[in-house]
Each structure stands twice: as C-alpha cells, then as structure tokens.
Design a protein around this motif. Sequence first.
Motif, mmCIF file in Angstrom:
data_model
loop_
_atom_site.group_PDB
_atom_site.id
_atom_site.type_symbol
_atom_site.label_atom_id
_atom_site.label_comp_id
_atom_site.label_asym_id
_atom_site.label_seq_id
_atom_site.Cartn_x
_atom_site.Cartn_y
_atom_site.Cartn_z
ATOM 1 N N ARG A 77 0.829 -1.218 0.000
ATOM 2 C CA ARG A 77 0.000 0.000 0.000
ATOM 3 C C ARG A 77 0.858 1.260 0.000
ATOM 4 O O ARG A 77 0.503 2.243 -0.652
ATOM 5 C CB ARG A 77 -0.944 -0.002 1.194
ATOM 6 C CG ARG A 77 -2.092 -0.976 1.017
ATOM 7 C CD ARG A 77 -3.018 -1.004 2.192
ATOM 8 N NE ARG A 77 -3.911 0.155 2.182
ATOM 9 C CZ ARG A 77 -4.912 0.296 3.047
ATOM 10 N NH1 ARG A 77 -5.137 -0.631 3.971
ATOM 11 N NH2 ARG A 77 -5.683 1.357 2.984
ATOM 12 N N LYS A 88 3.884 1.523 -1.292
ATOM 13 C CA LYS A 88 4.527 1.628 -2.610
ATOM 14 C C LYS A 88 3.549 2.052 -3.702
ATOM 15 O O LYS A 88 3.936 2.707 -4.653
ATOM 16 C CB LYS A 88 5.186 0.300 -3.007
ATOM 17 C CG LYS A 88 6.351 -0.080 -2.135
ATOM 18 C CD LYS A 88 7.525 0.825 -2.398
ATOM 19 C CE LYS A 88 8.713 0.370 -1.575
ATOM 20 N NZ LYS A 88 9.790 1.327 -1.589
ATOM 21 N N THR A 89 2.306 1.656 -3.584
ATOM 22 C CA THR A 89 1.344 1.958 -4.643
ATOM 23 C C THR A 89 0.473 3.167 -4.337
ATOM 24 O O THR A 89 -0.407 3.508 -5.130
ATOM 25 C CB THR A 89 0.430 0.745 -4.898
ATOM 26 O OG1 THR A 89 -0.286 0.436 -3.705
ATOM 27 C CG2 THR A 89 1.224 -0.445 -5.375
ATOM 28 N N GLU A 90 0.710 3.822 -3.225
ATOM 29 C CA GLU A 90 -0.139 4.937 -2.805
ATOM 30 C C GLU A 90 -0.215 6.053 -3.850
ATOM 31 O O GLU A 90 -1.273 6.615 -4.100
ATOM 32 C CB GLU A 90 0.381 5.511 -1.480
ATOM 33 C CG GLU A 90 -0.486 6.604 -0.902
ATOM 34 C CD GLU A 90 0.030 7.052 0.447
ATOM 35 O OE1 GLU A 90 -0.074 8.250 0.720
ATOM 36 O OE2 GLU A 90 0.537 6.209 1.211
ATOM 37 N N ASN A 91 0.883 6.373 -4.459
ATOM 38 C CA ASN A 91 0.917 7.471 -5.421
ATOM 39 C C ASN A 91 0.882 7.000 -6.873
ATOM 40 O O ASN A 91 1.152 7.787 -7.777
ATOM 41 C CB ASN A 91 2.157 8.335 -5.178
ATOM 42 C CG ASN A 91 2.106 8.991 -3.819
ATOM 43 O OD1 ASN A 91 1.054 9.435 -3.368
ATOM 44 N ND2 ASN A 91 3.240 9.028 -3.140
ATOM 45 N N ASN A 92 0.575 5.725 -7.072
ATOM 46 C CA ASN A 92 0.479 5.219 -8.445
ATOM 47 C C ASN A 92 -0.770 5.760 -9.140
ATOM 48 O O ASN A 92 -1.735 6.154 -8.488
ATOM 49 C CB ASN A 92 0.454 3.694 -8.461
ATOM 50 C CG ASN A 92 1.807 3.098 -8.170
ATOM 51 O OD1 ASN A 92 2.757 3.811 -7.864
ATOM 52 N ND2 ASN A 92 1.888 1.789 -8.240
ATOM 53 N N ASP A 93 -0.717 5.732 -10.436
ATOM 54 C CA ASP A 93 -1.826 6.238 -11.234
ATOM 55 C C ASP A 93 -2.803 5.102 -11.504
ATOM 56 O O ASP A 93 -2.670 4.359 -12.481
ATOM 57 C CB ASP A 93 -1.285 6.829 -12.544
ATOM 58 C CG ASP A 93 -2.361 7.536 -13.330
ATOM 59 O OD1 ASP A 93 -3.338 7.995 -12.704
ATOM 60 O OD2 ASP A 93 -2.232 7.630 -14.564
ATOM 61 N N PHE A 94 -3.788 4.939 -10.606
ATOM 62 C CA PHE A 94 -4.834 3.938 -10.779
ATOM 63 C C PHE A 94 -6.025 4.581 -11.484
ATOM 64 O O PHE A 94 -6.268 5.773 -11.323
ATOM 65 C CB PHE A 94 -5.342 3.419 -9.416
ATOM 66 C CG PHE A 94 -4.435 2.447 -8.742
ATOM 67 C CD1 PHE A 94 -4.226 1.194 -9.286
ATOM 68 C CD2 PHE A 94 -3.821 2.765 -7.545
ATOM 69 C CE1 PHE A 94 -3.398 0.276 -8.653
ATOM 70 C CE2 PHE A 94 -2.996 1.864 -6.909
ATOM 71 C CZ PHE A 94 -2.790 0.616 -7.466
ATOM 72 N N LYS A 137 -9.208 3.183 -7.151
ATOM 73 C CA LYS A 137 -8.557 3.871 -6.035
ATOM 74 C C LYS A 137 -9.228 3.511 -4.728
ATOM 75 O O LYS A 137 -10.436 3.300 -4.660
ATOM 76 C CB LYS A 137 -8.584 5.383 -6.255
ATOM 77 C CG LYS A 137 -7.644 5.821 -7.355
ATOM 78 C CD LYS A 137 -7.571 7.311 -7.462
ATOM 79 C CE LYS A 137 -6.567 7.657 -8.567
ATOM 80 N NZ LYS A 137 -6.482 9.081 -8.772
ATOM 81 N N ALA A 141 -8.548 -1.189 -4.761
ATOM 82 C CA ALA A 141 -7.132 -1.525 -4.939
ATOM 83 C C ALA A 141 -6.631 -2.379 -3.781
ATOM 84 O O ALA A 141 -5.858 -3.327 -3.982
ATOM 85 C CB ALA A 141 -6.299 -0.253 -5.062
ATOM 86 N N THR A 165 -5.344 -6.197 -4.087
ATOM 87 C CA THR A 165 -4.031 -6.555 -3.555
ATOM 88 C C THR A 165 -4.144 -7.749 -2.607
ATOM 89 O O THR A 165 -3.342 -8.678 -2.664
ATOM 90 C CB THR A 165 -3.398 -5.354 -2.820
ATOM 91 O OG1 THR A 165 -3.306 -4.254 -3.729
ATOM 92 C CG2 THR A 165 -2.034 -5.695 -2.274
#
Length: 192
Positions: free
Chosen positions: A156, A158-164, A169, A173, A177
């Motif tokens: 979570r 690492k993927t918090e600022n990913n472009d989903f 979102k 997500a 996961t």
Amino acid sequence: MIKTLFLVLLTTALINNVVLSQFLGICPFLGVSRNTKTAAGMGGAVIFVITLSSAVSSLLYNYVLVRFNLTYLKTIVFIIVIAFLVQLVEAFLKKSVPSLYKSLGVYLPLITTNCAVLGTALTNVQDSNDFITSVVTGFGTAVGFCIAIVIMAGVREKTENNDFPESFKGTPAVLLTACLMSIAFYGFNVFA
C-alpha cells in the motif's frame, strides 16, 4: 517432535495463513495496513495476544473446563482471557510507546473481537492439541498475521501514489491486492 512443531509453525504461518486462506482477522488487516510501522506494531500486539491466549486457553480448557465438565463455557472463558491480554497490551503501549498506541487507535481494543484470536483458541481445542502444540499453533498463526499485514502495508505504501483508474482507487485496490496476496500464499500449498 521438533520436526512436527516446525511443520505446525510453517503450516500455520504460511500455508494456512489466518488472513489470506482462512479469512479471519480481515478488519485490522485492511484497517491498519496503511503504513508498515503501524502494521508491524499491530502484528507484534497480535503475536503477543494470540500466543499467550493459546497457552492460557489450553491450560484452562484442559485443566479446569474439562475436569469440571464445563466445556460449554469455553467461548466465554476464551473471550475473557483474550480481553484481559488485550488490556495488558493496551496499557503497555499507552505507557511505553504512546505514538504506536495513538496510531493503532480503535484497532487495538478490537483485537479482543478479532476472530483470528478466538478462532485460534477454538481450533486448538477442536483439534485436541496439547499445550506445546497449542502455543506453537498460536505463535505460527500470529506470525502469519504479522507477515500478511506488513506485506500489505508495504504494498500500500509503494502503490499509494500510483496512477490507478478512478474506479480502482482506495478500497478496490486494497481488496485486489489482498486477493493477489492470497493467491501467492496459496502457492505454498505445493509444499504441504
């Protein structure tokens, strides 16, 4: 005997992971897995509570409830034991690590109602585990919970600022996961 206990530990931590294969303890797993420090703190608290509650519950069940034919009270007795242990953890964290105590918030007292804790105690009784096997089962289950929640927190973070996509979102997500983690842990069944 040592080999059997090691297999019990490995099985309960990885193969039959309490969160990812038995789906117990989902509430704190999803709620506290926002950052790894908080997740590790919750994992440590759960390790303490499940391990000790497994030990105390085993002793109370085998030497009090069975002896006096009061086995029908096992759920109530186990909940009282768990609630007492959670109060100990809460008092310790409040005094020793107030930042962790505040970050865990409502999820710390919720360990009392965490079905993974009660489920472990009841499973030990159902499987007629002796004292040592009960403690190892409890410890392995708790370590498995800790592993799962820390991995989820790491993912979570690492993927918090990913472009989903907008529809993925937040909760979708996280659930996706958890699903993928469950599939990955299912792979340990090959070794069973």
